[in-house]
Scaffold this motif. Structure first.
Motif, PDB file in Angstrom:
ATOM      1  N   GLY A 102     -92.602 -39.825  27.513  1.00 23.05           N
ATOM      2  CA  GLY A 102     -92.137 -41.062  28.129  1.00 23.05           C
ATOM      3  C   GLY A 102     -93.092 -41.555  29.194  1.00 23.05           C
ATOM      4  N   LEU A 103     -92.761 -42.716  29.740  1.00 19.76           N
ATOM      5  CA  LEU A 103     -93.600 -43.390  30.730  1.00 19.76           C
ATOM      6  C   LEU A 103     -92.702 -44.005  31.790  1.00 19.76           C
ATOM      7  N   ASP A 104     -93.123 -43.906  33.029  1.00 17.98           N
ATOM      8  CA  ASP A 104     -92.348 -44.491  34.122  1.00 17.98           C
ATOM      9  C   ASP A 104     -92.932 -45.804  34.621  1.00 17.98           C
ATOM     10  N   ILE A 105     -94.260 -45.909  34.630  1.00 18.46           N
ATOM     11  CA  ILE A 105     -94.926 -47.060  35.252  1.00 18.46           C
ATOM     12  C   ILE A 105     -96.027 -47.564  34.335  1.00 18.46           C
ATOM     13  N   LEU A 106     -96.039 -48.871  34.096  1.00 14.16           N
ATOM     14  CA  LEU A 106     -97.147 -49.516  33.410  1.00 14.16           C
ATOM     15  C   LEU A 106     -97.726 -50.567  34.340  1.00 14.16           C
ATOM     16  N   VAL A 107     -99.029 -50.455  34.605  1.00 15.20           N
ATOM     17  CA  VAL A 107     -99.723 -51.459  35.425  1.00 15.20           C
ATOM     18  C   VAL A 107    -100.746 -52.156  34.534  1.00 15.20           C
ATOM     19  N   ASN A 108    -100.470 -53.411  34.222  1.00 11.48           N
ATOM     20  CA  ASN A 108    -101.387 -54.227  33.425  1.00 11.48           C
ATOM     21  C   ASN A 108    -102.406 -54.864  34.360  1.00 11.48           C
ATOM     22  N   ASN A 109    -103.443 -54.115  34.636  1.00 15.18           N
ATOM     23  CA  ASN A 109    -104.468 -54.563  35.588  1.00 15.18           C
ATOM     24  C   ASN A 109    -105.700 -55.150  34.917  1.00 15.18           C
ATOM     25  N   ALA A 110    -106.097 -54.611  33.773  1.00 14.70           N
ATOM     26  CA  ALA A 110    -107.367 -55.006  33.144  1.00 14.70           C
ATOM     27  C   ALA A 110    -107.425 -56.511  32.912  1.00 14.70           C
ATOM     28  N   GLY A 111    -108.566 -57.085  33.207  1.00 11.45           N
ATOM     29  CA  GLY A 111    -108.737 -58.514  32.995  1.00 11.45           C
ATOM     30  C   GLY A 111    -110.200 -58.897  33.061  1.00 11.45           C
ATOM     31  N   MET A 112    -110.482 -60.123  32.686  1.00  8.35           N
ATOM     32  CA  MET A 112    -111.844 -60.637  32.720  1.00  8.35           C
ATOM     33  C   MET A 112    -111.798 -62.119  33.059  1.00  8.35           C
ATOM     34  N   THR A 113    -112.952 -62.669  33.386  1.00 12.26           N
ATOM     35  CA  THR A 113    -113.041 -64.104  33.614  1.00 12.26           C
ATOM     36  C   THR A 113    -114.313 -64.633  32.973  1.00 12.26           C
ATOM     37  N   VAL A 114    -114.313 -65.906  32.701  1.00 13.07           N
ATOM     38  CA  VAL A 114    -115.484 -66.619  32.202  1.00 13.07           C
ATOM     39  C   VAL A 114    -115.667 -67.831  33.086  1.00 13.07           C
ATOM     40  N   MET A 115    -116.808 -67.898  33.764  1.00 15.37           N
ATOM     41  CA  MET A 115    -117.053 -68.976  34.719  1.00 15.37           C
ATOM     42  C   MET A 115    -117.547 -70.230  33.997  1.00 15.37           C
ATOM     43  N   LEU A 121    -104.015 -72.950  42.861  1.00 15.25           N
ATOM     44  CA  LEU A 121    -105.179 -73.727  43.261  1.00 15.25           C
ATOM     45  C   LEU A 121    -105.684 -74.528  42.064  1.00 15.25           C
ATOM     46  N   ALA A 122    -106.729 -75.305  42.257  1.00 15.40           N
ATOM     47  CA  ALA A 122    -107.319 -76.088  41.165  1.00 15.40           C
ATOM     48  C   ALA A 122    -108.834 -75.926  41.225  1.00 15.40           C
ATOM     49  N   ILE A 123    -109.346 -74.926  40.490  1.00 16.16           N
ATOM     50  CA  ILE A 123    -110.772 -74.621  40.487  1.00 16.16           C
ATOM     51  C   ILE A 123    -111.296 -74.877  39.083  1.00 16.16           C
ATOM     52  N   PRO A 124    -111.964 -76.000  38.854  1.00 15.29           N
ATOM     53  CA  PRO A 124    -112.365 -76.378  37.494  1.00 15.29           C
ATOM     54  C   PRO A 124    -113.204 -75.335  36.767  1.00 15.29           C
ATOM     55  N   ASP A 125    -114.044 -74.582  37.483  1.00 15.45           N
ATOM     56  CA  ASP A 125    -114.945 -73.637  36.818  1.00 15.45           C
ATOM     57  C   ASP A 125    -114.244 -72.417  36.241  1.00 15.45           C
ATOM     58  N   ILE A 126    -112.982 -72.200  36.584  1.00 14.09           N
ATOM     59  CA  ILE A 126    -112.244 -71.075  36.015  1.00 14.09           C
ATOM     60  C   ILE A 126    -110.911 -71.560  35.433  1.00 14.09           C
ATOM     61  N   LEU A 127    -110.952 -72.714  34.816  1.00 13.19           N
ATOM     62  CA  LEU A 127    -109.734 -73.314  34.275  1.00 13.19           C
ATOM     63  C   LEU A 127    -109.033 -72.401  33.275  1.00 13.19           C
ATOM     64  N   ALA A 128    -109.771 -71.882  32.294  1.00 16.45           N
ATOM     65  CA  ALA A 128    -109.140 -71.048  31.270  1.00 16.45           C
ATOM     66  C   ALA A 128    -108.606 -69.748  31.871  1.00 16.45           C
ATOM     67  N   TYR A 129    -109.354 -69.152  32.803  1.00 15.05           N
ATOM     68  CA  TYR A 129    -108.874 -67.956  33.495  1.00 15.05           C
ATOM     69  C   TYR A 129    -107.567 -68.247  34.233  1.00 15.05           C
ATOM     70  N   THR A 130    -107.522 -69.391  34.906  1.00 15.95           N
ATOM     71  CA  THR A 130    -106.311 -69.778  35.619  1.00 15.95           C
ATOM     72  C   THR A 130    -105.135 -69.906  34.652  1.00 15.95           C
ATOM     73  N   MET A 131    -105.397 -70.455  33.476  1.00 19.60           N
ATOM     74  CA  MET A 131    -104.347 -70.565  32.461  1.00 19.60           C
ATOM     75  C   MET A 131    -103.816 -69.193  32.066  1.00 19.60           C
ATOM     76  N   THR A 132    -104.696 -68.204  31.928  1.00 17.89           N
ATOM     77  CA  THR A 132    -104.233 -66.865  31.540  1.00 17.89           C
ATOM     78  C   THR A 132    -103.324 -66.271  32.601  1.00 17.89           C
ATOM     79  N   LYS A 133    -103.640 -66.510  33.856  1.00 15.24           N
ATOM     80  CA  LYS A 133    -102.824 -65.937  34.917  1.00 15.24           C
ATOM     81  C   LYS A 133    -101.511 -66.700  35.091  1.00 15.24           C
ATOM     82  N   GLY A 134    -101.524 -67.999  34.767  1.00 17.81           N
ATOM     83  CA  GLY A 134    -100.263 -68.728  34.723  1.00 17.81           C
ATOM     84  C   GLY A 134     -99.344 -68.163  33.649  1.00 17.81           C
TER      85      GLY A 134
END
Length: 256
Positions: free
Chosen positions: A92-105, A154-167
């Motif tokens: 079994g598992l008690d804790i899952l932390v979904n931390n891994a991520g990336m960005t494209v500038m 925030l509204a940072i055009p250079d990381i628009l797609a990254y912002t969408m993933t976090k939304g």
């Protein structure tokens, strides 16, 4: 004759734990007595270094490799199960932390379809299907923590797609909390701002850049991985048992 209480083992899987915020989370949870599966994608040496550091401080951990761009996480989760069993932990598992991520500038004018798809596969699809994969593993009363970002307000055009993933992660967190609530499982997200990690490599060894970034932070400095790890530690503790479905701003008051 008095009863003898059998010690229990709390287990956690932290994705992207070979560096940065993920490493700090794995190290902090291990100091809290948690047996940690240190997930990594490519850098085997870095993951082994994290495990060695945890063990040197008396904690328990093991490294587990998995490609989060994959569509099949069965092998990864089987390896996690085997790692826990090998160290004497119950299934079994008690804790899952979904931390891994990336960005494209890149902005909307330059982002290529393949880059967009890879970004969403890592930042959105992987957490979704990892949760799906652990539904029959995670114990009632368990914890899920997702890493979001302060950029969603925030509204940072250079990381628009990254912002969408976090939304998407914020929405995922809220709805998943409702879905898993009947099992007593809490689901929350942590949203860092500027943190000294590889994702913000331009800030490392750049005092001028750090001063510029800090000028927009109420607490007057950029974040450190441990700042985020400590918040995650709280969210997975019993003290945070009545918090679920929330995205916790962990930016030191960025752009207030």
């Amino acid at each position: 004759m008095s009863e003898t209480n059998t010690p229990t083992t709390t287990t956690a899987l932290v994705t992207g734990a070979s560096r940065g915020i993920g490493r700090a989370i794995a190290e902090r949870l291990a100091r809290d007595g948690v047996l940690v599966a240190v997930h990594f994608g490519h850098n085997d040496a870095a993951a082994k270094d994290v495990v060695a550091g945890i063990e040197a401080e008396g904690g328990r951990a093991f490294a587990v490799r998995g490609d989060l761009g994959s569509t099949d996480f069965a092998t990864l989760l089987d390896d996690v199960d085997a790692g826990f069993a090998g160290l004497g932990a119950p299934a079994g598992l008690d804790i899952l932390v979904n931390n891994a991520g990336m960005t494209v500038m890149k902005g909307v004018d330059t982002m290529a379809p393949g880059e967009f798809d890879t970004l969403f596969a890592t930042n959105v699809r992987a957490p979704f299907f990892l949760v799906q994969g652990v539904l029959d593993r995670i114990r009632d009363g368990g914890r899920v923590v997702n890493l979001s970002s302060a950029v969603t307000r925030l509204a940072i055009p250079d990381i628009l797609a990254y912002t969408m993933t976090k939304g998407a992660i914020d929405s995922f967190t809220r709805v998943l909390a409702q879905a898993l609530g009947p099992r007593g499982i809490t689901v929350n997200a942590v949203a860092p701002g500027y943190v000294l990690t590889d994702m913000n490599a331009w800030l490392i060894d750049n005092p001028d850049g750090q001063r510029e970034a800090s000028s927009n932070v109420a607490l007057g400095r950029v974040g450190r991985p441990a700042d985020i790890a400590d918040i995650v530690s709280y969210l997975v503790s019993d003290d945070a048992r009545w918090i679920t479905g929330q995205t916790i701003d962990a930016s030191g008051g960025t752009a207030l």
